[in-house]
Design a protein around this motif. Structure first.
Motif, PDB file in Angstrom:
ATOM      1  N   CYS A 315       1.432  -2.976   6.635  1.00  0.00           N
ATOM      2  CA  CYS A 315       0.512  -2.440   7.644  1.00  0.00           C
ATOM      3  C   CYS A 315      -0.137  -3.597   8.387  1.00  0.00           C
ATOM      4  N   CYS A 365       3.586  -5.654  -0.689  1.00  0.00           N
ATOM      5  CA  CYS A 365       2.413  -4.819  -0.994  1.00  0.00           C
ATOM      6  C   CYS A 365       2.890  -3.453  -1.495  1.00  0.00           C
ATOM      7  N   GLY A 366       1.981  -2.525  -1.677  1.00  0.00           N
ATOM      8  CA  GLY A 366       2.366  -1.198  -2.169  1.00  0.00           C
ATOM      9  C   GLY A 366       3.224  -0.410  -1.189  1.00  0.00           C
ATOM     10  N   CYS A 368       2.463   1.570   1.383  1.00  0.00           N
ATOM     11  CA  CYS A 368       2.110   2.975   1.616  1.00  0.00           C
ATOM     12  C   CYS A 368       2.250   3.398   3.069  1.00  0.00           C
ATOM     13  N   MET A 369       2.363   2.442   3.997  1.00  0.00           N
ATOM     14  CA  MET A 369       2.412   2.822   5.408  1.00  0.00           C
ATOM     15  C   MET A 369       3.829   2.877   5.979  1.00  0.00           C
TER      16      MET A 369
HETATM   17  S1  SF4 Z   1      -0.307  -0.865   0.273  1.00  0.00           S
HETATM   18 FE1  SF4 Z   1      -0.608   0.266   2.147  1.00  0.00          FE
HETATM   19  S2  SF4 Z   1      -2.715  -0.223   2.775  1.00  0.00           S
HETATM   20 FE2  SF4 Z   1      -2.107  -1.745   1.266  1.00  0.00          FE
HETATM   21  S3  SF4 Z   1      -1.349  -3.465   2.480  1.00  0.00           S
HETATM   22 FE3  SF4 Z   1       0.422  -2.183   1.936  1.00  0.00          FE
HETATM   23  S4  SF4 Z   1       0.719  -0.773   3.620  1.00  0.00           S
HETATM   24 FE4  SF4 Z   1      -1.334  -1.673   3.833  1.00  0.00          FE
END
Ligand code: SF4
Length: 414
Positions: A315, A365-366, A368-369
């Motif tokens: 993101c 990262c996770g 999520c986007m």
């Molecule tokens: S997990 Fe989701 S909110 Fe966190 S950095 Fe990655 S995309 Fe962005």
């Protein structure tokens, strides 16, 4: 109602698409003729594949027909490509021009389709040309392949096995937190900082809260004051223990922001499970492939000076002082491996698959986007290139030792 998975068969004229359709359906659903352009339109068959469920099969016209009628067919073939979930790209390795195959692969990539490359041999000796095809069609190496003769019924079972082993069905679901039990308490540790948007939780935090509530369990949030905790201010530790000890029944697990691991690893009672939002999310977004991210962390052991590491964040949030991806993780990396080079990629963009070879490790990262399909496409390219991948939560646990890593992974072992 279960949605049908849609499998489209694509390729040049006369590559054997219709024979492959017939092989899959075990009947003459498509006319097979050596006259170029025999498949006048997209042919559709509804069938059931054992282990996959209801499927719509589409046998398409060749992409490379060049008259007016061919243009109409091309539009329909492109529409079929957009519609399908799995692309079976049929290639006759005995041919010499792969522009059409390249075009199909590029389209499939940009549409984030799953692809299996099917080398259809008209003569067994044609298989000697497959290496040459892969040289010209470099991106085909990123996909699973099968070599067969589409007119030989004996290959049907093998083809089905390859599809079942490599295709992720669109109805595939995965539990966000399989360890959550009805009637139990779960702590969400959310140390808000300048980056935390007002008025809402971040998506992984909101998903965890909703999931626990839906499971008839009880999510309880704690806002850890990380600055105070790191400064050794006793008031923050006291506040934490007052909170933890206020439960009449001990919470089953703590799901923490990964950046708080340096503190929380020592503050969580031994008999309480511990994991992170980032680990939860990457397991969910990769549809249960957490093991690959855990294995990936081992690549840290073989890093040497000058190695490139890619930090991938899905993101584009505003990044302020103590940002995890651009400040905290790079600082930790530099502490342990002062001479490594850290690169970044943000948002929906990802490093070009043909350029990713220079990386010794990707820390993601996770995610999520981005969609599950996009995550699967990233993993596909990383796997095909042999680049290990790990995750923020795994990294931020591992830097505190193997025991901490084991602990945060344990809840997912079932
Ligand atoms: S997990 Fe989701 S909110 Fe966190 S950095 Fe990655 S995309 Fe962005």
């Amino acid at each position: 109602m279960t949605e049908r998975d849609i499998i489209g068969i694509f390729g040049k004229m006369n590559s054997g698409k219709s024979s492959l359709m017939n092989l899959l359906t075990q009947q003459e659903t498509s006319i097979v003729d050596s006259t170029p352009g025999t498949t006048a339109d997209t042919k559709i068959t509804l069938t059931e594949i054992h282990g996959l469920g209801p499927v719509k099969l589409m046998d398409t016209a060749g992409f490379d027909e060049q008259n007016v009628l061919g243009l109409k067919k091309l539009k329909k073939t492109i529409a079929a490509l957009k519609e399908c979930d799995l692309v079976l790209l049929v290639i006759d390795p005995a041919t010499f021009d792969y522009e059409t195959d390249k075009f199909i692969l590029e389209q499939a990539r940009s549409l984030e389709k799953q692809v299996i490359v099917v080398y259809n041999l008209f003569r067994s000796t044609d298989k000697n040309r497959i290496d040459k095809v892969e040289e010209v069609l470099a991106r085909s190496r990123f996909y699973h392949r099968i070599v067969l003769s589409a007119i030989d019924i004996n290959y049907r079972q093998r083809l089905l096995e390859v599809i079942l082993a490599n295709y992720i069905p669109k109805n595939a679901t995965i539990d966000l937190m399989p360890f959550v039990e009805k009637g139990e308490f779960y702590i969400l540790n959310i140390p808000m900082d300048e980056e935390t948007p007002p008025g809402r939780y971040l998506r992984p935090q909101a998903m965890a809260e909703e999931y626990i509530t839906r499971k008839w369990a009880f999510p309880v949030s704690y806002r850890m004051n990380l600055a105070k905790a790191r400064a050794g201010d006793p008031s923050e530790k006291e506040r934490w223990y007052t909170f933890i000890n206020s439960f009449t029944r001990k919470p089953k697990a703590i799901i923490t922001d990964s950046q708080a691991m340096d503190i929380i690893k020592d503050w969580v009672p031994d008999d309480m499970a511990l994991t992170t939002f980032s680990i939860m999310m990457i397991n969910y977004m990769s549809r249960g492939r957490l093991n690959e991210f855990v294995s990936g962390i081992r690549a840290l052991k073989s890093l040497t000076a000058g190695d490139h590491i890619l930090i991938a964040e899905a993101c584009n949030h505003s990044r302020i002082r103590e940002d995890i991806g651009t400040v905290q993780i790079p600082n930790l990396l530099k502490n342990f491996y002062p001479d490594v080079i850290v690169d970044y990629t943000f948002g929906r963009e990802f490093v070009d698959d043909l350029d990713m070879k220079k990386y010794k490790l990707v820390i993601h990262c996770g995610g999520c986007m981005i969609s599950n399909q996009r995550m699967a496409a990233r993993l596909r390219d990383l796997n095909a290139t042999g680049i290990p991948v790990t995750n923020y939560g795994i990294f931020l646990s591992y830097v505190h030792g193997e025991k901490v890593l084991d602990r945060v992974i344990k809840p997912w072992e079932k």
